[in-house]
Design a protein around this motif. Sequence first.
Motif, mmCIF file in Angstrom:
data_model
loop_
_atom_site.group_PDB
_atom_site.id
_atom_site.type_symbol
_atom_site.label_atom_id
_atom_site.label_comp_id
_atom_site.label_asym_id
_atom_site.label_seq_id
_atom_site.Cartn_x
_atom_site.Cartn_y
_atom_site.Cartn_z
ATOM 1 N N SER A 1 0.846 -1.188 0.000
ATOM 2 C CA SER A 1 0.000 0.000 0.000
ATOM 3 C C SER A 1 0.881 1.236 0.000
ATOM 4 C CB SER A 1 -0.907 0.006 1.229
ATOM 5 O OG SER A 1 -1.672 1.187 1.263
ATOM 6 N N SER A 2 0.232 2.366 -0.153
ATOM 7 C CA SER A 2 0.972 3.631 -0.097
ATOM 8 C C SER A 2 0.987 4.226 1.309
ATOM 9 C CB SER A 2 0.360 4.640 -1.074
ATOM 10 O OG SER A 2 -0.987 4.878 -0.728
ATOM 11 N N SER A 3 0.248 3.612 2.260
ATOM 12 C CA SER A 3 0.219 4.172 3.618
ATOM 13 C C SER A 3 0.295 3.079 4.686
ATOM 14 C CB SER A 3 -1.045 5.008 3.837
ATOM 15 O OG SER A 3 -2.164 4.182 4.049
ATOM 16 N N TYR A 4 0.906 3.437 5.804
ATOM 17 C CA TYR A 4 0.962 2.522 6.946
ATOM 18 C C TYR A 4 -0.437 2.233 7.490
ATOM 19 C CZ TYR A 4 6.027 3.231 7.098
ATOM 20 O OH TYR A 4 7.365 3.263 6.787
ATOM 21 N N GLU A 5 -1.284 3.236 7.507
ATOM 22 C CA GLU A 5 -2.639 3.066 8.032
ATOM 23 C C GLU A 5 -3.404 2.001 7.247
ATOM 24 O OE1 GLU A 5 -1.350 7.180 9.305
ATOM 25 O OE2 GLU A 5 -1.231 6.048 7.441
ATOM 26 N N GLU A 6 -3.309 2.079 5.931
ATOM 27 C CA GLU A 6 -4.008 1.092 5.103
ATOM 28 C C GLU A 6 -3.452 -0.308 5.320
ATOM 29 O OE1 GLU A 6 -4.762 0.284 0.405
ATOM 30 O OE2 GLU A 6 -5.016 2.345 1.117
ATOM 31 N N LEU A 7 -2.137 -0.421 5.453
ATOM 32 C CA LEU A 7 -1.523 -1.727 5.714
ATOM 33 C C LEU A 7 -1.994 -2.310 7.042
ATOM 34 C CD1 LEU A 7 2.140 -1.120 4.534
ATOM 35 C CD2 LEU A 7 0.457 -2.619 3.466
ATOM 36 N N LEU A 8 -2.086 -1.473 8.050
ATOM 37 C CA LEU A 8 -2.530 -1.940 9.359
ATOM 38 C C LEU A 8 -3.974 -2.437 9.301
ATOM 39 C CD1 LEU A 8 -2.045 -2.391 12.348
ATOM 40 C CD2 LEU A 8 -2.562 0.027 12.741
ATOM 41 N N ILE A 9 -4.832 -1.692 8.634
ATOM 42 C CA ILE A 9 -6.233 -2.106 8.494
ATOM 43 C C ILE A 9 -6.315 -3.424 7.714
ATOM 44 C CG2 ILE A 9 -8.470 -1.503 7.476
ATOM 45 C CD1 ILE A 9 -7.786 0.130 9.966
ATOM 46 N N GLU A 10 -5.544 -3.541 6.633
ATOM 47 C CA GLU A 10 -5.547 -4.780 5.846
ATOM 48 C C GLU A 10 -5.110 -5.972 6.692
ATOM 49 O OE1 GLU A 10 -3.949 -4.936 1.837
ATOM 50 O OE2 GLU A 10 -4.055 -2.738 1.751
ATOM 51 N N LEU A 11 -4.074 -5.790 7.494
ATOM 52 C CA LEU A 11 -3.581 -6.878 8.347
ATOM 53 C C LEU A 11 -4.634 -7.302 9.360
ATOM 54 C CD1 LEU A 11 -1.451 -8.795 9.507
ATOM 55 C CD2 LEU A 11 -0.495 -6.834 10.756
ATOM 56 N N LEU A 12 -5.227 -6.349 10.043
ATOM 57 C CA LEU A 12 -6.231 -6.689 11.058
ATOM 58 C C LEU A 12 -7.468 -7.330 10.431
ATOM 59 C CD1 LEU A 12 -5.879 -3.523 13.296
ATOM 60 C CD2 LEU A 12 -5.026 -5.831 13.782
ATOM 61 N N ASN A 13 -7.881 -6.830 9.283
ATOM 62 C CA ASN A 13 -9.014 -7.452 8.591
ATOM 63 C C ASN A 13 -8.664 -8.866 8.127
ATOM 64 O OD1 ASN A 13 -11.309 -5.726 8.716
ATOM 65 N ND2 ASN A 13 -10.308 -4.325 7.291
ATOM 66 N N GLU A 14 -7.401 -9.086 7.761
ATOM 67 C CA GLU A 14 -6.970 -10.432 7.366
ATOM 68 C C GLU A 14 -7.014 -11.398 8.554
ATOM 69 O OE1 GLU A 14 -5.907 -13.588 5.030
ATOM 70 O OE2 GLU A 14 -6.373 -11.568 4.294
ATOM 71 N N LEU A 15 -6.576 -10.937 9.726
ATOM 72 C CA LEU A 15 -6.663 -11.791 10.916
ATOM 73 C C LEU A 15 -8.111 -12.140 11.213
ATOM 74 C CD1 LEU A 15 -4.057 -10.144 13.326
ATOM 75 C CD2 LEU A 15 -3.769 -12.157 11.846
ATOM 76 N N ASN A 16 -8.991 -11.169 11.047
ATOM 77 C CA ASN A 16 -10.416 -11.393 11.262
ATOM 78 C C ASN A 16 -10.956 -12.413 10.255
ATOM 79 O OD1 ASN A 16 -12.303 -10.265 13.197
ATOM 80 N ND2 ASN A 16 -13.498 -9.680 11.398
ATOM 81 N N PHE A 17 -10.588 -12.249 8.986
ATOM 82 C CA PHE A 17 -11.010 -13.176 7.930
ATOM 83 C C PHE A 17 -10.499 -14.586 8.226
ATOM 84 C CE2 PHE A 17 -9.876 -15.434 4.034
ATOM 85 C CZ PHE A 17 -11.121 -15.549 3.431
ATOM 86 N N GLN A 18 -9.243 -14.688 8.625
ATOM 87 C CA GLN A 18 -8.662 -15.998 8.923
ATOM 88 C C GLN A 18 -9.418 -16.704 10.048
ATOM 89 O OE1 GLN A 18 -6.206 -17.744 7.322
ATOM 90 N NE2 GLN A 18 -6.214 -16.104 5.801
ATOM 91 N N LEU A 19 -9.832 -15.966 11.042
ATOM 92 C CA LEU A 19 -10.584 -16.559 12.153
ATOM 93 C C LEU A 19 -11.917 -17.114 11.683
ATOM 94 C CD1 LEU A 19 -11.073 -17.209 15.143
ATOM 95 C CD2 LEU A 19 -11.898 -14.857 15.410
ATOM 96 N N TYR A 20 -12.680 -16.303 10.978
ATOM 97 C CA TYR A 20 -14.047 -16.709 10.634
ATOM 98 C C TYR A 20 -14.144 -17.565 9.377
ATOM 99 C CZ TYR A 20 -15.386 -13.736 14.425
ATOM 100 O OH TYR A 20 -15.513 -13.194 15.673
ATOM 101 N N ALA A 21 -13.276 -17.375 8.411
ATOM 102 C CA ALA A 21 -13.362 -18.143 7.167
ATOM 103 C C ALA A 21 -12.503 -19.412 7.197
ATOM 104 C CB ALA A 21 -12.949 -17.274 5.977
ATOM 105 N N ASN A 22 -11.315 -19.305 7.778
ATOM 106 C CA ASN A 22 -10.379 -20.436 7.756
ATOM 107 C C ASN A 22 -10.176 -21.095 9.112
ATOM 108 O OD1 ASN A 22 -9.996 -20.040 5.017
ATOM 109 N ND2 ASN A 22 -8.279 -18.653 5.337
ATOM 110 N N LYS A 23 -10.839 -20.576 10.140
ATOM 111 C CA LYS A 23 -10.748 -21.123 11.498
ATOM 112 C C LYS A 23 -9.312 -21.146 12.024
ATOM 113 C CE LYS A 23 -15.149 -21.862 11.494
ATOM 114 N NZ LYS A 23 -15.961 -20.744 11.911
ATOM 115 N N PHE A 24 -8.529 -20.122 11.620
ATOM 116 C CA PHE A 24 -7.166 -19.948 12.107
ATOM 117 C C PHE A 24 -7.179 -18.921 13.227
ATOM 118 C CE2 PHE A 24 -3.169 -17.413 11.870
ATOM 119 C CZ PHE A 24 -2.277 -18.400 12.246
ATOM 120 N N VAL A 25 -6.731 -19.325 14.405
ATOM 121 C CA VAL A 25 -6.694 -18.457 15.569
ATOM 122 C C VAL A 25 -5.297 -17.848 15.678
ATOM 123 C CG1 VAL A 25 -6.854 -18.362 18.089
ATOM 124 C CG2 VAL A 25 -8.434 -19.803 16.789
#
Length: 141
Positions: free
Chosen positions: A54-78
Amino acid sequence: MPFKIIDHTADVAIIAYGNSIEDLFESACLGWKFISLETQIENFELSKKFLFSSSSYEELLIELLNELNFQLYANKFVFLKINKLTLTKVDSSIQLNVEAAGQKYNPEIHTIKEEIKGVTFHQIKIENVNGIFQTKIVFDI
């Protein structure tokens, strides 16, 4: 604690802190985990790697946290901890490379405390305040 939970109308918010941008990202991940899950046994049996750009740290941080959320609910990765996190500037963008350790979701040892629908851009701004990086993160619940 590398983060603190703050009051926010209808949502949950934290302020994450770090001595570096990388520390701030790790603190934000721990804050997400604290809000989302209660884990009785932490067994680091799995790891997953993620790469974002990304072009910003803020966007990268949001993407990472949303990915952790996705991994929990879609892939059952804690997610339990960050093994490796690097930020690299490449031309006009920033690359985030993360290796997260965790385990498969098991309702006998994991309790969902708060279901996070998503991580928002509302009020996010990474700042350096007296040598400490910090940002507010709002979680849509």
